[in-house]
Write a protein that holds these residues in place. Structure first.
Motif, PDB file in Angstrom:
ATOM      1  N   TYR A   1      16.224 -23.913 -26.157  1.00 41.80           N
ATOM      2  CA  TYR A   1      15.742 -25.299 -26.091  1.00 41.80           C
ATOM      3  C   TYR A   1      16.131 -26.025 -27.388  1.00 41.80           C
ATOM      4  N   TYR A   2      17.134 -26.876 -27.297  1.00 45.00           N
ATOM      5  CA  TYR A   2      17.738 -27.509 -28.484  1.00 45.00           C
ATOM      6  C   TYR A   2      17.062 -28.810 -28.950  1.00 45.00           C
ATOM      7  N   PRO A   3      16.433 -29.638 -28.056  1.00 44.72           N
ATOM      8  CA  PRO A   3      16.037 -30.996 -28.466  1.00 44.72           C
ATOM      9  C   PRO A   3      15.168 -31.068 -29.708  1.00 44.72           C
ATOM     10  N   SER A   4      14.098 -30.254 -29.771  1.00 47.11           N
ATOM     11  CA  SER A   4      13.162 -30.367 -30.896  1.00 47.11           C
ATOM     12  C   SER A   4      13.808 -30.007 -32.226  1.00 47.11           C
ATOM     13  N   LYS A   5      14.593 -28.942 -32.213  1.00 44.07           N
ATOM     14  CA  LYS A   5      15.236 -28.515 -33.465  1.00 44.07           C
ATOM     15  C   LYS A   5      16.203 -29.583 -33.975  1.00 44.07           C
ATOM     16  N   ILE A   6      17.003 -30.133 -33.064  1.00 47.33           N
ATOM     17  CA  ILE A   6      17.980 -31.147 -33.480  1.00 47.33           C
ATOM     18  C   ILE A   6      17.279 -32.427 -33.928  1.00 47.33           C
ATOM     19  N   GLU A   7      16.219 -32.819 -33.238  1.00 48.02           N
ATOM     20  CA  GLU A   7      15.479 -34.024 -33.625  1.00 48.02           C
ATOM     21  C   GLU A   7      14.898 -33.873 -35.035  1.00 48.02           C
ATOM     22  N   CYS A   8      14.346 -32.689 -35.323  1.00 44.13           N
ATOM     23  CA  CYS A   8      13.808 -32.438 -36.669  1.00 44.13           C
ATOM     24  C   CYS A   8      14.910 -32.507 -37.716  1.00 44.13           C
ATOM     25  N   GLU A   9      16.074 -31.956 -37.394  1.00 40.61           N
ATOM     26  CA  GLU A   9      17.208 -32.000 -38.326  1.00 40.61           C
ATOM     27  C   GLU A   9      17.634 -33.437 -38.608  1.00 40.61           C
ATOM     28  N   ILE A  10      17.655 -34.253 -37.560  1.00 48.99           N
ATOM     29  CA  ILE A  10      18.039 -35.668 -37.720  1.00 48.99           C
ATOM     30  C   ILE A  10      17.053 -36.386 -38.635  1.00 48.99           C
ATOM     31  N   LEU A  11      15.755 -36.166 -38.410  1.00 46.82           N
ATOM     32  CA  LEU A  11      14.730 -36.819 -39.231  1.00 46.82           C
ATOM     33  C   LEU A  11      14.817 -36.361 -40.685  1.00 46.82           C
TER      34      LEU A  11
ATOM     35  N   ASN B   1      15.662 -23.359 -18.281  1.00 46.60           N
ATOM     36  CA  ASN B   1      15.549 -22.049 -17.623  1.00 46.60           C
ATOM     37  C   ASN B   1      15.705 -20.967 -18.696  1.00 46.60           C
ATOM     38  N   ASP B   2      14.816 -21.012 -19.699  1.00 42.08           N
ATOM     39  CA  ASP B   2      14.978 -20.147 -20.866  1.00 42.08           C
ATOM     40  C   ASP B   2      14.839 -18.668 -20.500  1.00 42.08           C
TER      41      ASP B   2
ATOM     42  N   LEU C   1       9.363 -18.883 -20.621  1.00 41.40           N
ATOM     43  CA  LEU C   1       8.254 -19.735 -21.068  1.00 41.40           C
ATOM     44  C   LEU C   1       8.203 -21.055 -20.307  1.00 41.40           C
ATOM     45  N   THR C   2       9.399 -21.610 -19.985  1.00 35.29           N
ATOM     46  CA  THR C   2       9.412 -22.871 -19.233  1.00 35.29           C
ATOM     47  C   THR C   2       8.853 -22.666 -17.832  1.00 35.29           C
ATOM     48  N   ALA C   3       9.146 -21.505 -17.234  1.00 32.52           N
ATOM     49  CA  ALA C   3       8.585 -21.182 -15.916  1.00 32.52           C
ATOM     50  C   ALA C   3       7.063 -21.094 -15.992  1.00 32.52           C
ATOM     51  N   GLU C   4       6.555 -20.449 -17.043  1.00 27.65           N
ATOM     52  CA  GLU C   4       5.103 -20.337 -17.230  1.00 27.65           C
ATOM     53  C   GLU C   4       4.480 -21.714 -17.458  1.00 27.65           C
ATOM     54  N   PHE C   5       5.155 -22.538 -18.260  1.00 24.68           N
ATOM     55  CA  PHE C   5       4.703 -23.899 -18.521  1.00 24.68           C
ATOM     56  C   PHE C   5       4.642 -24.709 -17.225  1.00 24.68           C
ATOM     57  N   ASN C   6       5.674 -24.583 -16.401  1.00 24.73           N
ATOM     58  CA  ASN C   6       5.736 -25.315 -15.140  1.00 24.73           C
ATOM     59  C   ASN C   6       4.584 -24.902 -14.212  1.00 24.73           C
ATOM     60  N   LYS C   7       4.347 -23.613 -14.093  1.00 24.40           N
ATOM     61  CA  LYS C   7       3.276 -23.122 -13.215  1.00 24.40           C
ATOM     62  C   LYS C   7       1.895 -23.503 -13.746  1.00 24.40           C
TER      63      LYS C   7
ATOM     64  N   LYS D   1       0.600 -17.905  -8.677  1.00 21.39           N
ATOM     65  CA  LYS D   1       1.454 -16.776  -8.292  1.00 21.39           C
ATOM     66  C   LYS D   1       2.168 -17.022  -6.970  1.00 21.39           C
ATOM     67  N   LEU D   2       1.707 -18.023  -6.224  1.00 25.96           N
ATOM     68  CA  LEU D   2       2.332 -18.340  -4.934  1.00 25.96           C
ATOM     69  C   LEU D   2       3.507 -19.302  -5.083  1.00 25.96           C
ATOM     70  N   PHE D   3       3.868 -19.616  -6.347  1.00 22.00           N
ATOM     71  CA  PHE D   3       4.962 -20.556  -6.600  1.00 22.00           C
ATOM     72  C   PHE D   3       5.940 -19.966  -7.612  1.00 22.00           C
ATOM     73  N   SER D   4       7.198 -20.357  -7.469  1.00 18.48           N
ATOM     74  CA  SER D   4       8.225 -19.969  -8.438  1.00 18.48           C
ATOM     75  C   SER D   4       8.812 -21.213  -9.091  1.00 18.48           C
ATOM     76  N   HIS D   5       9.386 -21.030 -10.255  1.00 14.54           N
ATOM     77  CA  HIS D   5       9.955 -22.116 -11.055  1.00 14.54           C
ATOM     78  C   HIS D   5      11.397 -22.394 -10.658  1.00 14.54           C
ATOM     79  N   LYS D   6      11.745 -23.689 -10.603  1.00 16.61           N
ATOM     80  CA  LYS D   6      13.137 -24.086 -10.325  1.00 16.61           C
ATOM     81  C   LYS D   6      13.462 -25.326 -11.156  1.00 16.61           C
ATOM     82  N   ALA D   7      14.572 -25.279 -11.886  1.00 14.38           N
ATOM     83  CA  ALA D   7      15.010 -26.441 -12.672  1.00 14.38           C
ATOM     84  C   ALA D   7      16.523 -26.565 -12.573  1.00 14.38           C
TER      85      ALA D   7
END
Length: 322
Positions: free
Chosen positions: A55-65, A207-208, A212-218, A235-241
């Protein structure tokens, strides 16, 4: 702590139940508003996601700031009130507070009460001479926020994390116009925007490899259970991105693994095997498309800061005369 105040304006449980029901009781595409991701557990999970290699966005945003703090100090007014829309991890706001010259007050706003208060307390320790007023509220509560924030003099809004991408372009326009009303004329807005790039990079971020993103989504279902008294079984659902090229957005869905029924407000919601709940969009912009959106939303472009690969942009905007 003497420098910390906490105000709670987010207790609309009945309205939330109706909102969730409306989204799920659809004959076309079932959906749940992405704001319900951010209960305490969801906020913690997202904070963990931002630290992943995938997951790149947060790291790059911090670098820019960090790399542009001298430029930011010259561009933004000193002795300002900093208003953060959607208080996430303290990492980014610390970098902005360090960059701005002598900020006089910090106002974080979020709907996750526990996470907001924890981060506000941490900020109060990190900046003991800074007045902090944490507000638990929804961005839609314009009148409430305007009454608290609107009377302040010099204001800088902060909307990091490419959260603007969770809104459709039309809704993003409405949101930015609301921000301009809350902040007032001649105020500034520092906003993080995820830029369009190679599809493989985009899809990997949602889709890390650690799941973790799947857990976050559920976890959004657990949040809905708390708010609405439903009995979703995650548990009756799966993650899709995946990236929707036509609409220039990442879509996150929960896919039902089998036929089942969930009851909400005495209404039975039927799920078929393979049917999805659309939980989040993350729109990706080009530099020109976001500049156009900002200008249509009552802002003028003051500066655009980005990384070498143009993966992410931090836009500094100024509210036009209203």
């Amino acid at each position: 702590m003497n420098n910390l105040d906490f105000i709670n304006f987010f207790d609309s449980i009945e309205d939330d139940s109706l909102t969730v029901l409306k989204g799920l009781d659809s004959k076309t595409q079932k959906k749940i508003n992405s704001k319900y991701f951010y209960d305490e557990k969801g906020s913690i999970l997202f904070d963990q996601i931002t630290k992943l290699d995938d997951y790149y966005p947060s790291k790059i945003e911090c670098e820019i700031l960090e790399k542009n703090k001298d430029s930011i100090k010259k561009t933004l007014p000193s002795k300002s009130v900093i208003v953060e829309f959607g208080s996430g991890s303290n990492q980014k706001i610390k970098k902005l507070l360090d960059a701005v010259d002598k900020p006089i007050e910090y106002i974080p706003i979020d709907i996750s009460k526990e996470f907001l208060f924890k981060n506000a307390k941490d900020s109060a320790k990190d900046f003991p001479n800074l007045k902090i007023k944490a507000i638990c509220a929804d961005f839609d509560q314009i009148d409430v926020l305007q009454s608290i924030i609107g009377k302040k003099k010099s204001k800088i809004g902060f909307f990091p994390g490419s959260t603007v991408g969770n809104y459709s372009p039309e809704d993003a326009k409405k949101l930015l116009i609301n921000f301009s009303r809350i902040l007032g004329e001649e105020s500034f807005l520092v906003i993080g925007v995820d830029l369009k790039k190679d599809i493989e990079v985009l899809e990997k971020a949602y889709n890390d490899s650690k799941g973790l993103t799947a857990e976050f989504n559920k976890n959004i279902l657990n949040g809905v259970n708390k708010i609405c008294g439903t009995i979703f079984d995650s548990k009756l659902f799966s993650h899709k991105a995946f990236f929707n090229e036509k609409k220039s957005r990442i879509e996150m869905h929960l896919v039902s693994k089998k036929n089942h029924i969930v009851k909400i407000l005495n209404t039975k919601i039927h799920f078929k095997e393979g049917e999805t709940i659309h939980t989040e969009n993350s729109y990706k912009y080009t530099l020109s498309s976001f500049q156009n959106l900002a200008e249509l939303s009552n802002f003028e472009i003051i500066d655009v800061l980005k990384d070498k690969r143009s993966f992410f942009g931090v836009f500094i905007l100024k509210v036009k005369s209203i």
